[in-house]
Design a protein around this motif. Sequence first.
Motif, mmCIF file in Angstrom:
data_model
loop_
_atom_site.group_PDB
_atom_site.id
_atom_site.type_symbol
_atom_site.label_atom_id
_atom_site.label_comp_id
_atom_site.label_asym_id
_atom_site.label_seq_id
_atom_site.Cartn_x
_atom_site.Cartn_y
_atom_site.Cartn_z
ATOM 1 N N GLU A 265 1.064 -1.132 0.607
ATOM 2 C CA GLU A 265 -0.510 0.131 0.537
ATOM 3 C C GLU A 265 0.905 1.104 0.683
ATOM 4 O OE1 GLU A 265 -3.777 -1.616 2.794
ATOM 5 O OE2 GLU A 265 -2.086 -0.800 4.017
ATOM 6 N N PRO A 266 1.453 1.244 -1.468
ATOM 7 C CA PRO A 266 2.508 2.801 -1.151
ATOM 8 C C PRO A 266 0.930 3.762 -1.405
ATOM 9 C CG PRO A 266 2.598 1.780 -3.083
ATOM 10 C CD PRO A 266 1.232 0.336 -2.505
ATOM 11 N N GLY A 267 1.989 5.548 -0.701
ATOM 12 C CA GLY A 267 1.505 6.583 -0.916
ATOM 13 C C GLY A 267 2.354 7.069 -1.148
ATOM 14 N N ARG A 268 3.025 7.656 -0.194
ATOM 15 C CA ARG A 268 4.028 8.684 -0.226
ATOM 16 C C ARG A 268 4.856 8.138 -1.718
ATOM 17 N NH1 ARG A 268 6.354 11.334 3.369
ATOM 18 N NH2 ARG A 268 6.280 9.838 5.552
ATOM 19 N N SER A 269 5.840 6.745 -2.086
ATOM 20 C CA SER A 269 5.902 6.757 -3.422
ATOM 21 C C SER A 269 5.534 6.720 -4.374
ATOM 22 C CB SER A 269 6.867 5.729 -2.779
ATOM 23 O OG SER A 269 5.754 4.496 -2.918
ATOM 24 N N LEU A 270 4.437 6.858 -5.012
ATOM 25 C CA LEU A 270 3.861 7.082 -5.780
ATOM 26 C C LEU A 270 3.447 8.168 -6.464
ATOM 27 C CD1 LEU A 270 1.197 4.384 -5.803
ATOM 28 C CD2 LEU A 270 3.246 4.084 -6.844
ATOM 29 N N VAL A 271 3.723 9.610 -5.430
ATOM 30 C CA VAL A 271 2.633 10.316 -6.147
ATOM 31 C C VAL A 271 4.083 11.539 -5.566
ATOM 32 C CG1 VAL A 271 0.372 10.148 -5.769
ATOM 33 C CG2 VAL A 271 1.562 10.909 -4.072
ATOM 34 N N ALA A 272 5.006 11.678 -4.702
ATOM 35 C CA ALA A 272 5.339 12.352 -3.732
ATOM 36 C C ALA A 272 5.967 13.073 -5.199
ATOM 37 C CB ALA A 272 7.030 12.036 -3.263
ATOM 38 N N GLU A 273 7.099 13.031 -5.217
ATOM 39 C CA GLU A 273 8.262 13.277 -7.143
ATOM 40 C C GLU A 273 7.296 14.288 -8.020
ATOM 41 O OE1 GLU A 273 11.264 10.958 -8.433
ATOM 42 O OE2 GLU A 273 10.814 9.753 -5.828
ATOM 43 N N HIS A 274 5.843 14.214 -7.842
ATOM 44 C CA HIS A 274 5.304 14.532 -8.739
ATOM 45 C C HIS A 274 4.366 15.270 -8.969
ATOM 46 C CE1 HIS A 274 7.072 11.350 -11.118
ATOM 47 N NE2 HIS A 274 6.771 10.351 -10.535
ATOM 48 N N GLY A 275 4.773 16.183 -7.622
ATOM 49 C CA GLY A 275 3.398 17.359 -7.005
ATOM 50 C C GLY A 275 4.764 18.218 -6.353
ATOM 51 N N PHE A 276 4.372 19.875 -6.556
ATOM 52 C CA PHE A 276 4.605 20.969 -6.409
ATOM 53 C C PHE A 276 3.855 22.289 -6.010
ATOM 54 C CE2 PHE A 276 6.798 18.282 -9.969
ATOM 55 C CZ PHE A 276 7.271 18.946 -10.146
ATOM 56 N N TYR A 277 4.581 22.342 -4.915
ATOM 57 C CA TYR A 277 3.875 23.555 -3.407
ATOM 58 C C TYR A 277 4.325 24.760 -4.302
ATOM 59 C CZ TYR A 277 2.133 26.511 -0.498
ATOM 60 O OH TYR A 277 1.998 27.362 0.459
ATOM 61 N N CYS A 278 3.758 25.922 -5.002
ATOM 62 C CA CYS A 278 4.409 27.223 -5.401
ATOM 63 C C CYS A 278 3.708 27.818 -4.345
ATOM 64 C CB CYS A 278 4.099 27.115 -6.474
ATOM 65 S SG CYS A 278 4.132 26.238 -8.150
ATOM 66 N N ALA A 279 4.632 29.325 -4.205
ATOM 67 C CA ALA A 279 4.389 30.791 -3.729
ATOM 68 C C ALA A 279 5.151 32.080 -3.708
ATOM 69 C CB ALA A 279 4.395 30.439 -2.060
ATOM 70 N N GLU A 280 3.698 32.857 -4.367
ATOM 71 C CA GLU A 280 5.181 34.383 -4.148
ATOM 72 C C GLU A 280 5.249 34.543 -2.761
ATOM 73 O OE1 GLU A 280 3.137 38.358 -6.202
ATOM 74 O OE2 GLU A 280 1.886 36.364 -6.237
ATOM 75 N N VAL A 281 6.719 35.494 -3.590
ATOM 76 C CA VAL A 281 7.200 36.125 -2.796
ATOM 77 C C VAL A 281 5.893 37.482 -2.429
ATOM 78 C CG1 VAL A 281 9.481 37.230 -1.894
ATOM 79 C CG2 VAL A 281 9.488 35.292 -3.079
ATOM 80 N N LEU A 282 6.056 37.660 -1.214
ATOM 81 C CA LEU A 282 5.001 39.184 -1.019
ATOM 82 C C LEU A 282 5.576 40.152 0.128
ATOM 83 C CD1 LEU A 282 2.168 37.045 1.364
ATOM 84 C CD2 LEU A 282 2.415 38.290 -1.754
ATOM 85 N N ASP A 283 7.174 39.429 0.683
ATOM 86 C CA ASP A 283 8.285 40.115 1.370
ATOM 87 C C ASP A 283 9.816 39.772 1.357
ATOM 88 O OD1 ASP A 283 9.592 43.093 2.305
ATOM 89 O OD2 ASP A 283 7.646 42.351 4.682
#
Length: 392
Positions: A265-283
């Motif tokens: 029952e893998p979870g992390r090893s199936l999807v971790a590498e193919h998701g990205f969190y993106c955030a704009e610099v406010l300051d």
Amino acid sequence: MAERIHSGIAAARERAEPFCAYVHDTAAIADHARRLRAALPDACTLLYAVKANSRPEVLSALAPVVDGFEISSGGELRKARAADGDARVVFNGPGKSWAAVEEGLRAGVDLFNVESLTDLARLDAVAGRTGTRARVLLRVNTRRPLVTGTHQMVGEATQFGIDEDQLPQVAAAALAAPHIDVEGLHLHSVSNNPDAASHLAFVDRCLALAAELRARHGLPTRVLDIGGGFGVDYSGDGRHFDWDAFARGLHDRSAALTGIELVIEPGRSLVAEHGFYCAEVLDVKHNHGRAFAVLRGGIHQFRLPKVLGADHPFTVVGVDSWPWPVDRTELRDTPVALCGELGTPADVLTRATRVGRLRTGDIVVFPMAGAYGWEISHRDFLSHPHPDFLTT
């Protein structure tokens, strides 16, 4: 992915909001899962652990590729059924409610793990009331660890599973229960183990334990669920779990697996590498001689770095357009702490990583964010807007 980020920036600008988003490469997720599934021997069943990332687009990409889903709540069950109404489902975890058990039985959940005598009695009672039978696996909390990783589930005092010393009592009750069919054992033991050799040794220990319990207590062992726990490398040191070596090792154990369905029952090893969190610099600012960049977002949306207790890797996507009527600040060739927008000094995603250039309005991209990012975050703390969710 860069094209998707820039289109997301444009959409955020139209709303006069900073850009913040998760980006998932669903085609890569499906291809990765397909390769992992193809490497396994026929005795193995590959289920995706929905807890790692339950986004509808992720589940829909995985549904045609994996053998089914592992879930831990009624909510996850409904998400799995929305992705594939006929998918095989295994219901794991402690603290199953009466309503969740009934929902699972009525929805055709294939296997339930049993965590305690109470868990067993609840399943038996609901199955009797609904005119069904519950196929179960007994989850064992062994006296000693079977394998190690970042989070230990068994081999020590945790809320998971049946204490090995109590197993004779629970096994006897399960075999005598009128609406229960005991199919085997559940032995998920660890989270995020990067070493394939130790995971193969873990499989050997599971097989030996199954044989012992079958001989001692008459327990069926048609199904042996070893859970997931396959690690990924967040550090960039190249310590990826060697899935091909693990699969070869399982092929080498084909004789020992005769007559046993080995559920993985893998979870992390199936999807971790193919998701990205993106955030704009406010300051961009300095305090007490240190540089800080404040992002739209933070640990309320991407809590994984705080859970792992490590600086998360990142890259900077430069954004040249600057439509705002204020001066644009920047850093050059300096260590910077990347912080979120929360009212707590704990809201830090990375503490002192050197950047060549970072400006307000640029986008920071955190890779390896496809698992246990959004799902484990306290997303409504301070009631900030949720991120966008984009696919490539």
